[in-house]
Design a protein around this motif. Sequence first.
Motif, PDB file in Angstrom:
ATOM      1  N   ASN A 259    -131.368 -59.749  -2.370  1.00 36.63           N
ATOM      2  CA  ASN A 259    -132.551 -60.532  -2.744  1.00 36.63           C
ATOM      3  C   ASN A 259    -133.828 -59.717  -2.571  1.00 36.63           C
ATOM      4  O   ASN A 259    -134.745 -59.796  -3.391  1.00 36.63           O
ATOM      5  CB  ASN A 259    -132.612 -61.815  -1.920  1.00 36.63           C
ATOM      6  CG  ASN A 259    -133.555 -62.837  -2.510  1.00 36.63           C
ATOM      7  OD1 ASN A 259    -133.656 -62.974  -3.721  1.00 36.63           O
ATOM      8  ND2 ASN A 259    -134.238 -63.564  -1.657  1.00 36.63           N
ATOM      9  N   ARG A 260    -133.884 -58.917  -1.534  1.00 31.89           N
ATOM     10  CA  ARG A 260    -135.053 -58.080  -1.268  1.00 31.89           C
ATOM     11  C   ARG A 260    -135.205 -56.989  -2.338  1.00 31.89           C
ATOM     12  O   ARG A 260    -136.307 -56.681  -2.768  1.00 31.89           O
ATOM     13  CB  ARG A 260    -134.944 -57.464   0.131  1.00 31.89           C
ATOM     14  CG  ARG A 260    -136.156 -56.705   0.588  1.00 31.89           C
ATOM     15  CD  ARG A 260    -136.097 -56.274   2.065  1.00 31.89           C
ATOM     16  NE  ARG A 260    -134.787 -55.893   2.565  1.00 31.89           N
ATOM     17  CZ  ARG A 260    -134.035 -56.642   3.388  1.00 31.89           C
ATOM     18  NH1 ARG A 260    -134.468 -57.813   3.800  1.00 31.89           N
ATOM     19  NH2 ARG A 260    -132.859 -56.214   3.805  1.00 31.89           N
ATOM     20  N   HIS A 261    -134.083 -56.430  -2.788  1.00 30.26           N
ATOM     21  CA  HIS A 261    -134.144 -55.316  -3.730  1.00 30.26           C
ATOM     22  C   HIS A 261    -134.130 -55.746  -5.198  1.00 30.26           C
ATOM     23  O   HIS A 261    -134.738 -55.091  -6.033  1.00 30.26           O
ATOM     24  CB  HIS A 261    -133.020 -54.322  -3.445  1.00 30.26           C
ATOM     25  CG  HIS A 261    -133.267 -53.559  -2.185  1.00 30.26           C
ATOM     26  ND1 HIS A 261    -132.982 -54.074  -0.941  1.00 30.26           N
ATOM     27  CD2 HIS A 261    -133.810 -52.341  -1.970  1.00 30.26           C
ATOM     28  CE1 HIS A 261    -133.321 -53.199  -0.013  1.00 30.26           C
ATOM     29  NE2 HIS A 261    -133.832 -52.148  -0.607  1.00 30.26           N
ATOM     30  N   ILE A 262    -133.434 -56.806  -5.503  1.00 31.26           N
ATOM     31  CA  ILE A 262    -133.381 -57.286  -6.890  1.00 31.26           C
ATOM     32  C   ILE A 262    -134.588 -58.168  -7.203  1.00 31.26           C
ATOM     33  O   ILE A 262    -135.087 -58.170  -8.313  1.00 31.26           O
ATOM     34  CB  ILE A 262    -132.065 -58.059  -7.149  1.00 31.26           C
ATOM     35  CG1 ILE A 262    -130.879 -57.119  -7.007  1.00 31.26           C
ATOM     36  CG2 ILE A 262    -132.066 -58.716  -8.520  1.00 31.26           C
ATOM     37  CD1 ILE A 262    -129.533 -57.815  -7.049  1.00 31.26           C
ATOM     38  N   LYS A 263    -135.039 -58.913  -6.230  1.00 31.36           N
ATOM     39  CA  LYS A 263    -136.193 -59.805  -6.332  1.00 31.36           C
ATOM     40  C   LYS A 263    -135.982 -60.958  -7.325  1.00 31.36           C
ATOM     41  O   LYS A 263    -136.926 -61.519  -7.839  1.00 31.36           O
ATOM     42  CB  LYS A 263    -137.455 -59.016  -6.687  1.00 31.36           C
ATOM     43  CG  LYS A 263    -137.823 -57.982  -5.638  1.00 31.36           C
ATOM     44  CD  LYS A 263    -139.153 -57.364  -5.934  1.00 31.36           C
ATOM     45  CE  LYS A 263    -139.566 -56.256  -5.037  1.00 31.36           C
ATOM     46  NZ  LYS A 263    -139.011 -56.014  -3.790  1.00 31.36           N
ATOM     47  N   ARG A 264    -134.729 -61.272  -7.579  1.00 35.64           N
ATOM     48  CA  ARG A 264    -134.389 -62.443  -8.393  1.00 35.64           C
ATOM     49  C   ARG A 264    -133.282 -63.180  -7.659  1.00 35.64           C
ATOM     50  O   ARG A 264    -132.129 -62.728  -7.625  1.00 35.64           O
ATOM     51  CB  ARG A 264    -133.938 -62.032  -9.792  1.00 35.64           C
ATOM     52  CG  ARG A 264    -135.095 -61.364 -10.528  1.00 35.64           C
ATOM     53  CD  ARG A 264    -135.095 -61.477 -12.008  1.00 35.64           C
ATOM     54  NE  ARG A 264    -134.660 -62.737 -12.547  1.00 35.64           N
ATOM     55  CZ  ARG A 264    -134.159 -62.843 -13.757  1.00 35.64           C
ATOM     56  NH1 ARG A 264    -134.025 -61.801 -14.525  1.00 35.64           N
ATOM     57  NH2 ARG A 264    -133.779 -64.015 -14.210  1.00 35.64           N
ATOM     58  N   ALA A 265    -133.645 -64.298  -7.056  1.00 33.84           N
ATOM     59  CA  ALA A 265    -132.714 -65.029  -6.196  1.00 33.84           C
ATOM     60  C   ALA A 265    -131.436 -65.426  -6.917  1.00 33.84           C
ATOM     61  O   ALA A 265    -130.348 -65.312  -6.347  1.00 33.84           O
ATOM     62  CB  ALA A 265    -133.398 -66.255  -5.607  1.00 33.84           C
ATOM     63  N   ALA A 266    -131.529 -65.888  -8.155  1.00 31.52           N
ATOM     64  CA  ALA A 266    -130.336 -66.337  -8.879  1.00 31.52           C
ATOM     65  C   ALA A 266    -129.327 -65.195  -9.019  1.00 31.52           C
ATOM     66  O   ALA A 266    -128.116 -65.395  -8.828  1.00 31.52           O
ATOM     67  CB  ALA A 266    -130.712 -66.892 -10.246  1.00 31.52           C
TER      68      ALA A 266
END
Length: 152
Positions: free
Chosen positions: A85-92
């Motif tokens: 979540n921290r690196h992709i920045k897209r929760a889904a």
Amino acid sequence: MNNRAFTLNQIKLHAIWALIGALSALVLTLIFNATGLTSLESFQGPESRLYSISNETAILIMVYCFATPLVEEILFRFFLFNFLNRHIKRAAIAIILTAALFGIYHLHPVQALYGFLMGLIITYSYYRHRTLSIPLVVHITANAFALVYTLL
């Protein structure tokens, strides 16, 4: 008084998520049974090895309903989901990837599908509430349901 209300609200929230975990396990089990997935070797093999840990029900409960969910929640939700979540920045996407890796971790095709679907619910509960206690409750109740179903 406010502290007591907060505690009651937290208890209610955890109880709701426990019910979600148990109902999810029930629905998935019914679907997997109805489609014949539970009669496949990839499902039967791990289920038949259940007693390789112990013949004692109390030990099986401790392992499958407490120790395993605790370790998996720390590993998959706290470390893996937070990292993704921290690196992709897209929760889904982080939720889906975490659930997919959780499914793959179970190593057997049927259990991988079950793990992926439960992983979606469990990971979402962690994302939604940002505490390990809620996904832990979901995981514990789902595993408890599965264990009781297997033992009966």
